[in-house]
Design a protein around this motif. Structure first.
Motif, PDB file in Angstrom:
ATOM      1  N   ASP A 133       0.806  -1.227   0.000  1.00  0.00           N
ATOM      2  CA  ASP A 133       0.000   0.000   0.000  1.00  0.00           C
ATOM      3  C   ASP A 133       0.840   1.279   0.000  1.00  0.00           C
ATOM      4  O   ASP A 133       0.288   2.382   0.000  1.00  0.00           O
ATOM      5  N   PHE A 134       2.153   1.131   0.011  1.00  0.00           N
ATOM      6  CA  PHE A 134       3.016   2.316   0.037  1.00  0.00           C
ATOM      7  C   PHE A 134       2.885   3.060  -1.295  1.00  0.00           C
ATOM      8  O   PHE A 134       2.872   2.443  -2.365  1.00  0.00           O
ATOM      9  N   PRO A 135       2.772   4.383  -1.263  1.00  0.00           N
ATOM     10  CA  PRO A 135       2.498   5.131  -2.501  1.00  0.00           C
ATOM     11  C   PRO A 135       3.592   5.085  -3.568  1.00  0.00           C
ATOM     12  O   PRO A 135       3.288   5.224  -4.758  1.00  0.00           O
ATOM     13  N   LYS A 137       5.699   3.727  -6.316  1.00  0.00           N
ATOM     14  CA  LYS A 137       5.572   2.576  -7.209  1.00  0.00           C
ATOM     15  C   LYS A 137       6.905   2.179  -7.837  1.00  0.00           C
ATOM     16  O   LYS A 137       7.043   1.088  -8.384  1.00  0.00           O
ATOM     17  N   ASP A 141      10.364   7.011  -7.410  1.00  0.00           N
ATOM     18  CA  ASP A 141       9.332   7.634  -6.570  1.00  0.00           C
ATOM     19  C   ASP A 141       9.780   7.685  -5.106  1.00  0.00           C
ATOM     20  O   ASP A 141       9.572   8.690  -4.413  1.00  0.00           O
ATOM     21  N   GLN A 200       8.949   2.186   6.107  1.00  0.00           N
ATOM     22  CA  GLN A 200       8.450   2.436   4.755  1.00  0.00           C
ATOM     23  C   GLN A 200       9.070   1.488   3.719  1.00  0.00           C
ATOM     24  O   GLN A 200       8.430   1.120   2.746  1.00  0.00           O
TER      25      GLN A 200
END
Length: 323
Positions: A133-135, A137, A141, A200
């Motif tokens: 679900d970490f933004p 990709k 990024d 993260q």
């Protein structure tokens, strides 16, 4: 001296010459002991058992894996340094041994003087892993997020001074970003922290992360070697993702006491390289995301020295200290 005496003497010299580098199968009937400085069940232990089984088949001698865990690998390493230097006791260590000279100042041995690398046995990539679900990709990024908010992102590893920690620090340094390192008690705990969102991203070996990646629970942004991983072929390398030339591998090396006679070390290298380069070994290692190396004595020594220098620079720049 009679003609017969001369012939007998010549035959004796010839026999000595032909037996100068005997097969380790001929050196002794004693078992070969491969010391693993970690507990049973981990990757290092598993690889040692692969090698032990194949070496036993080749030499026709018992080959025993002896787990001597504790003190970050110090206990097992010391056991090999102190063992009789007859080629019957080997150390099978991860890349963490190259960190000893820089991060562990008070050791009862000096790995650069008391051990001789016999061969770099196995190698493979680490992977940069994030929660599904970490933004971010892509690795690009992730780096952009870190630059936008310096120090706000955490990365996990298998512990302070481990190969995964240093690979993460190298990535941070090469990318010119600032992150906070969170050490865990091994790769499994780091994976759990990643799944739970406590960090993260994490640097993990491909072997310990591939199942979670393929199940969709985690995502791999990049692998750290110049070549893509055979078991994660769609995952780009760090070099492809914006850091040209980036290359960091997990390495496993076999050592003996530096007092081991050169002919015995040479024959050990020959037998081990033959075992490692057998196609069956590559098949065993593939599912772990690893590949056999099996280099020469000189190449192994040069690689080990290079790893010590490289990680020493990373450690100094990051200000890493063991508590």
């Amino acid at each position: 001296m009679t003609k017969i005496s001369l012939i007998l003497r010549a035959l004796g010299v010839a026999a000595l010459l032909t037996s100068a580098t005997p097969s380790i199968a001929q050196t002794s009937e004693a078992p070969i002991r491969i010391v693993v400085p970690y507990s049973p069940g981990g990757t290092t232990d598993m690889l040692a058992r692969f090698i032990a089984s194949s070496l036993q088949a080749k030499t026709k001698r018992p080959v025993i894996v002896d787990n001597r865990s504790g003190a970050g690998g110090e206990i097992g390493t010391a056991a090999v340094v102190q063992a009789r230097p007859d080629g019957n006791t080997l150390l099978f260590h991860s890349g963490a041994i190259a960190v000893y000279p820089s991060i562990q100042k008070k050791l009862p041995f000096d790995v650069t003087k008391d051990l001789t690398p016999i061969t770099t046995a196995v190698g493979g990539p680490f992977a940069v892993i994030v929660n599904k679900d970490f933004p971010a990709k892509t690795l690009h990024d992730l780096i952009a997020m870190a630059k936008a908010s310096p120090g706000s992102l955490n990365f996990g590893s298998a512990g302070v001074g481990t190969s995964t920690h240093l690979a993460g620090e190298l990535l941070v340094q090469e990318a010119g970003i600032k992150m906070t390192h969170i050490p865990y008690r091994g790769g499994s705990d780091a994976s759990l922290a990643l799944l739970g969102g406590q960090v993260q991203f994490a640097i993990l070996t491909v072997g310990e992360s591939v199942k979670l990646v393929k199940s969709g629970k985690l995502r791999a942004l990049a692998v750290t070697t110049l070549k893509r991983s055979d078991i994660l072929p769609n995952v780009p390398t760090v070099a492809e993702s914006g850091l040209p030339g980036f290359d960091a591998s997990v390495l496993f090396t076999l050592f003996v006491s530096s007092k081991t006679p050169a002919p015995i070390a040479k024959r050990l290298n020959e037998d081990l390289v033959a075992v490692l380069r057998d196609p069956s070994m590559a098949r065993k290692l593939k599912d772990l995301g690893l590949s056999p190396i099996g280099d020469t004595l000189d190449q192994a020594h040069e690689r080990f020295d290079s790893e010590i220098r490289r990680w020493g620079t990373v450690i100094k720049k990051a200000g890493i200290h063991l508590e």
